[in-house]
Design a protein around this motif. Structure first.
Motif, PDB file in Angstrom:
ATOM      1  N   TRP A   1      31.675 -61.697  48.492  1.00  0.00           N
ATOM      2  CA  TRP A   1      30.507 -62.568  48.378  1.00  0.00           C
ATOM      3  C   TRP A   1      29.292 -62.443  49.410  1.00  0.00           C
ATOM      4  N   ALA A   2      29.718 -62.306  50.821  1.00  0.00           N
ATOM      5  CA  ALA A   2      28.532 -62.254  51.738  1.00  0.00           C
ATOM      6  C   ALA A   2      27.788 -61.255  51.240  1.00  0.00           C
ATOM      7  N   GLN A   3      27.980 -60.020  50.863  1.00  0.00           N
ATOM      8  CA  GLN A   3      27.250 -59.046  50.557  1.00  0.00           C
ATOM      9  C   GLN A   3      26.116 -59.439  49.153  1.00  0.00           C
ATOM     10  N   ALA A   4      26.939 -59.995  48.303  1.00  0.00           N
ATOM     11  CA  ALA A   4      26.087 -60.322  46.971  1.00  0.00           C
ATOM     12  C   ALA A   4      25.401 -61.293  47.326  1.00  0.00           C
ATOM     13  N   LEU A   5      25.649 -62.523  48.187  1.00  0.00           N
ATOM     14  CA  LEU A   5      24.522 -63.454  48.586  1.00  0.00           C
ATOM     15  C   LEU A   5      23.440 -62.948  49.381  1.00  0.00           C
ATOM     16  N   LEU A   6      23.802 -61.930  50.185  1.00  0.00           N
ATOM     17  CA  LEU A   6      22.508 -61.372  50.879  1.00  0.00           C
ATOM     18  C   LEU A   6      21.423 -60.625  50.088  1.00  0.00           C
ATOM     19  N   ALA A   7      22.432 -59.563  49.286  1.00  0.00           N
ATOM     20  CA  ALA A   7      21.661 -58.758  48.288  1.00  0.00           C
ATOM     21  C   ALA A   7      20.867 -59.262  47.310  1.00  0.00           C
ATOM     22  N   TRP A   8      21.003 -60.634  46.839  1.00  0.00           N
ATOM     23  CA  TRP A   8      20.456 -61.199  45.860  1.00  0.00           C
ATOM     24  C   TRP A   8      20.148 -62.543  46.004  1.00  0.00           C
ATOM     25  N   PRO A   9      19.374 -62.903  46.967  1.00  0.00           N
ATOM     26  CA  PRO A   9      19.248 -64.245  47.526  1.00  0.00           C
ATOM     27  C   PRO A   9      18.433 -65.151  46.736  1.00  0.00           C
ATOM     28  N   ALA A  10      17.893 -64.840  45.600  1.00  0.00           N
ATOM     29  CA  ALA A  10      16.868 -65.747  44.943  1.00  0.00           C
ATOM     30  C   ALA A  10      17.542 -67.026  44.141  1.00  0.00           C
ATOM     31  N   VAL A  11      18.906 -66.734  44.044  1.00  0.00           N
ATOM     32  CA  VAL A  11      19.736 -67.641  43.219  1.00  0.00           C
ATOM     33  C   VAL A  11      19.741 -69.012  44.121  1.00  0.00           C
ATOM     34  N   TRP A  12      19.760 -68.520  45.607  1.00  0.00           N
ATOM     35  CA  TRP A  12      20.159 -69.784  46.357  1.00  0.00           C
ATOM     36  C   TRP A  12      18.815 -69.962  47.310  1.00  0.00           C
ATOM     37  N   SER A  13      17.914 -69.094  47.439  1.00  0.00           N
ATOM     38  CA  SER A  13      16.945 -69.216  48.507  1.00  0.00           C
ATOM     39  C   SER A  13      15.688 -69.983  47.558  1.00  0.00           C
ATOM     40  N   VAL A  14      15.540 -69.677  46.284  1.00  0.00           N
ATOM     41  CA  VAL A  14      14.432 -70.459  45.445  1.00  0.00           C
ATOM     42  C   VAL A  14      14.771 -71.770  45.556  1.00  0.00           C
ATOM     43  N   PRO A  15      16.248 -72.360  45.119  1.00  0.00           N
ATOM     44  CA  PRO A  15      16.424 -73.721  45.078  1.00  0.00           C
ATOM     45  C   PRO A  15      16.267 -74.443  46.580  1.00  0.00           C
TER      46      PRO A  15
END
Length: 591
Positions: free
Chosen positions: A516-530
């Protein structure tokens, strides 16, 4: 493809671009002409110009490459790009035009009455613009090298020179004409060769593309230029001349078992017809978002797909070269009509690349193995038609691809020049705008020359993610929420955009290698936009005493219909923006 024909096509496109741009010189006189074409661009012309700048080589070449690698399931990919204009249509286009702003930082200061918010917006606008501009220049060099064999830096420098000439000569007036022309050029460059390719496909018996993995329809020879790891799902009989899994073969025939294998640089493979093409483990063919329900070689592919969709859906409104074009509309109603025109033109254009991708799955599946799927559009005429006719059609496609780089780079240059002129350079005006144009293109061009092989393919996605997390909340809340405060706007933009930037840069640096660490960093829009929206709202509520005193009047200007425009009257006068503008922060800037 014949290199001489491709060179001629690229030079003709560059020359035509300069000549069309020169038409804008005849009517570009004031600062308003250079910034926003004096806000007189009608919806038809403006829609074609926006479509021209938005359809970069990622659309012209990349969509077909994705369909080649993944099949028709990749047709969802352009949806995020195009659907972003629905958000612009419903929530942003008309109010943004009514603000009377020249640039996005100009809007931020007008709405929140804060020079600090303006500086933050300017910093993000420049950063996002340069992140988007650098791969345009590098891609132009790679395309020209693939078509002609020229050094990789030549295409990027040529794009920078042509764009600099057009923007400095006529500003937004010139760029509007150039981008509208280039949209129709790109559409023609795809449509005309496609008609001949379909006739050749029909004459060949109309073979159907293989479902699932691409399969060779005839005996093929594939040369591996760089070491690559590939996966095979079934045994493959082949002849190899080079290194396979550390063993050296000299034109030896053997069976490659299922599994992951390493092919050395310079290896040549003779593959018989009806052979499933081995797929690279790394690279675009292995991108997890491309196979959100079936990918097993990357962590959490469905999450990655949502990250890409959200970044492209909301990031479009924060891209400086997209937003600046809405300032050129005569009024808010025209801005909405422009968006409708854009949706129609984008829909027409996106009908064509998937057909190229389907044909490439039949006649160029070996490009999946070499990782050169983005060249499928350029190579199909040579493979299906051949001879002089194939070379000419390939040259037309090369010219269209080069027009894609020119149009997108032109929009980025004019938007960045406006920000540099008003927020960085000590003096503003036409001369300052021209100097700012040179600076806007000098930075990415210097980076290209200093590090021509810099891996920047992911910076486009990074630009979308940062824009969606910083400028998108600023625009949406600034237009629709009267309780937004300057501290809230700054905190939300810096937190959301900064988090997306750090996450994506950390991915490039290899901070995390799995889970999950790699996924969260590679595709941040899911959490960085909110995160950006949430911080902007919470800090604004905590600083309710900092609501700008002119908020009520500003919100009324953003949402109430404009009064009828005076006729006659000079297009660059204040009367053209009655009730929708404000004096510029610097004296001497013509409004």
């Amino acid at each position: 493809m014949s290199g001489s024909y491709a060179v001629l096509a690229v030079l003709l496109v560059a020359l035509a671009t300069v000549l069309v741009g020169a038409l804008g010189l005849r009517v570009s006189r004031t600062t308003s002409d250079f910034y926003v074409a004096s806000r007189t661009v009608r919806p038809g012309l403006n829609g074609a110009a926006i479509s021209g700048e938005y359809l970069s080589a990622a659309s012209f070449l990349g969509i077909a490459g994705l369909v080649l690698a993944h099949g028709t399931e990749m047709l969802w990919y352009p949806v995020g790009y195009t659907a972003g204009y629905l958000v612009l249509l419903l929530f942003v286009a008309a109010p943004l035009r009514r603000s009377g702003a020249y640039t996005l930082p100009d809007f931020a200061e007008a709405r929140l009455e804060s020079a600090r918010v303006r500086r933050v917006a300017a910093a993000f606008t420049l950063g996002i613009g340069w992140l988007y501009l650098l791969p345009q220049l590098q891609g132009a060099g790679l395309t020209l090298r693939a078509a002609t064999g020229a050094p990789g830096w030549v295409g990027g420098v040529l794009v920078a020179l042509v764009v600099t000439a057009n923007v400095t000569v006529g500003g937004m007036r010139s760029i509007t004409l150039v981008q509208a022309f280039q949209y129709w050029l790109k559409l023609t460059a795809l449509l005309v060769p496609l008609l001949f390719l379909l006739l050749a496909w029909h004459a060949d018996g109309a073979p159907a593309a293989h479902q699932g993995r691409p399969v060779l329809v005839r005996d093929s020879v594939v040369r591996i230029d760089q070491q690559v790891r590939v996966r095979t799902a079934e045994p493959i009989r082949l002849t190899a001349d080079g290194t396979v899994d550390g063993r050296t073969y000299q034109h030896a025939a053997f069976t490659l078992p299922p599994g992951v294998h390493t092919l050395g640089a310079g290896t040549q493979l003779d593959l018989p017809a009806h052979t499933p093409v081995p797929t690279p483990v790394d690279g675009s063919a292995g991108s997890p978002w491309g196979r959100p329900l079936t990918a097993t070689d990357e962590p959490h592919p469905l999450y990655a797909a949502y990250g890409l969709i959200l970044a492209t859906f909301l990031g479009a409104m924060g891209l400086p070269h997209v937003v600046v074009r809405f300032y050129t509309s005569p009024d808010g109603r025209a801005a909405r009509r422009t968006t409708l025109v854009v949706l129609a033109l984008l829909g027409v254009f996106y009908l064509l690349p998937p057909i190229y991708g389907a044909l490439a799955r039949i006649y160029a599946p070996d490009l999946v193995l070499t990782g050169q799927t983005d060249t499928a559009v350029l190579l199909l005429p040579e493979r299906l038609i051949g001879g002089t006719g194939g070379a000419l059609l390939g040259a037309l496609l090369a010219g269209g691809a080069f027009a894609a780089f020119l149009s997108t780079s032109s929009g980025l240059a004019v938007s960045l020049a406006g920000v540099l002129d008003q927020d960085v350079l000590p003096r503003s005006g036409v001369r300052g705008f021209r100097l700012a144009t040179v600076l806007a293109l000098a930075a990415p061009t210097a980076c290209l020359l200093a590090a021509p092989d810099l891996p920047v393919a992911d910076t486009v996605g990074l630009a979308f993610a940062v824009a969606a997390s910083s400028l998108s909340p600023l625009l949406v809340l600034g237009i629709w929420w009267r309780r937004l405060t300057p501290p809230g706007a700054i905190a939300g933009a810096v937190t959301g955009g900064g988090a997306a930037l750090v996450a994506a840069l950390g991915t490039m640096a290899g901070w995390c290698r799995g889970g999950w660490a790699q996924a969260l960093l590679a595709w941040p829009a899911v959490w960085s936009v909110p995160l950006g929206f949430l911080v902007m709202v919470l800090v604004s509520l905590a600083t309710a005493d900092r609501i700008p005193p002119g908020t009520a009047a500003t919100m009324a200007r953003l949402h109430l219909p404009e009064p009828p425009r005076r006729r006659p009257g000079p297009p660059h006068s204040r009367s053209a923006d009655a009730g929708a503008g404000r004096p510029d922060r610097r004296a001497g800037v013509s409004r």
